[in-house]
Scaffold this motif. Structure first.
Motif, PDB file in Angstrom:
ATOM      1  N   TYR A   9       7.831   4.366  -7.985  1.00  0.00           N
ATOM      2  CA  TYR A   9       7.470   4.249  -5.816  1.00  0.00           C
ATOM      3  C   TYR A   9       7.947   3.906  -5.275  1.00  0.00           C
ATOM      4  CZ  TYR A   9       3.420   6.498  -9.971  1.00  0.00           C
ATOM      5  OH  TYR A   9       3.035   7.199 -10.914  1.00  0.00           O
ATOM      6  N   ALA A  59       6.881   1.447  -1.737  1.00  0.00           N
ATOM      7  CA  ALA A  59       5.721   0.916  -1.275  1.00  0.00           C
ATOM      8  C   ALA A  59       6.310   0.416   0.472  1.00  0.00           C
ATOM      9  CB  ALA A  59       4.502  -0.498  -1.952  1.00  0.00           C
ATOM     10  N   TYR A 100       1.048  -4.094  -1.161  1.00  0.00           N
ATOM     11  CA  TYR A 100       1.561  -3.142   0.028  1.00  0.00           C
ATOM     12  C   TYR A 100       0.397  -1.915   0.361  1.00  0.00           C
ATOM     13  CZ  TYR A 100       5.918  -4.953  -1.408  1.00  0.00           C
ATOM     14  OH  TYR A 100       6.649  -5.389  -1.043  1.00  0.00           O
ATOM     15  N   TRP A 133       1.917   3.920   0.001  1.00  0.00           N
ATOM     16  CA  TRP A 133       2.328   3.752  -0.709  1.00  0.00           C
ATOM     17  C   TRP A 133       2.701   5.181  -1.346  1.00  0.00           C
ATOM     18  CZ3 TRP A 133       3.880   0.712  -5.458  1.00  0.00           C
ATOM     19  CH2 TRP A 133       2.858  -0.692  -5.729  1.00  0.00           C
TER      20      TRP A 133
END
Length: 121
Positions: free
Chosen positions: A94, A96, A108, A111
């Motif tokens: 992922y 972010a 964060y 995302w």
């Protein structure tokens, strides 16, 4: 406002992949971008981050020497070049974004949806 992570796939041990994190709706050059990963049955962990402060970069111990994070402001995209991949790198990755500086995972604001990386022979 959206982050789109892409570039995952199936690769053999020792191979390479380049992940991309593209932003829409905001300008990434004002944001620090972090990469995280979550393997099956494990907690999500930080992999790397690039700050807007002097372009500082940070890597987890497992990523140091093998992964490189970079940004292309013209393309509004941050990349994670992953070399010498190992089976233990298998995870959903992922990206972010957070304004200006690298922060803890929980802080964060934005995302991406994740991209699967599988390292297997």
């Amino acid at each position: 406002v959206q982050l789109q992570a892409s570039g995952g796939g199936l690769v053999q041990p020792g191979g390479s992949l380049r992940l991309s994190c593209a932003a829409s709706g905001f300008t990434l050059d004002n944001y620090a971008v972090g990469w995280f990963r979550q393997a099956p049955g494990k907690e999500r962990e930080g992999v790397s981050c690039i700050s807007t402060i002097d372009g500082a970069t940070y890597y987890s111990n497992s990523a140091k020497g093998r992964f490189t994070i970079s940004r292309d402001n013209a393309k509004n995209t941050v990349y994670l070049q992953m070399n010498s991949l190992k089976p233990e790198d298998t995870a959903v990755y992922y990206c972010a974004a957070e304004f200006r500086v690298c922060v803890g995972q929980a802080d964060y604001d934005y995302w991406g949806q994740g991209t699967q990386v599988t390292v297997s022979s």
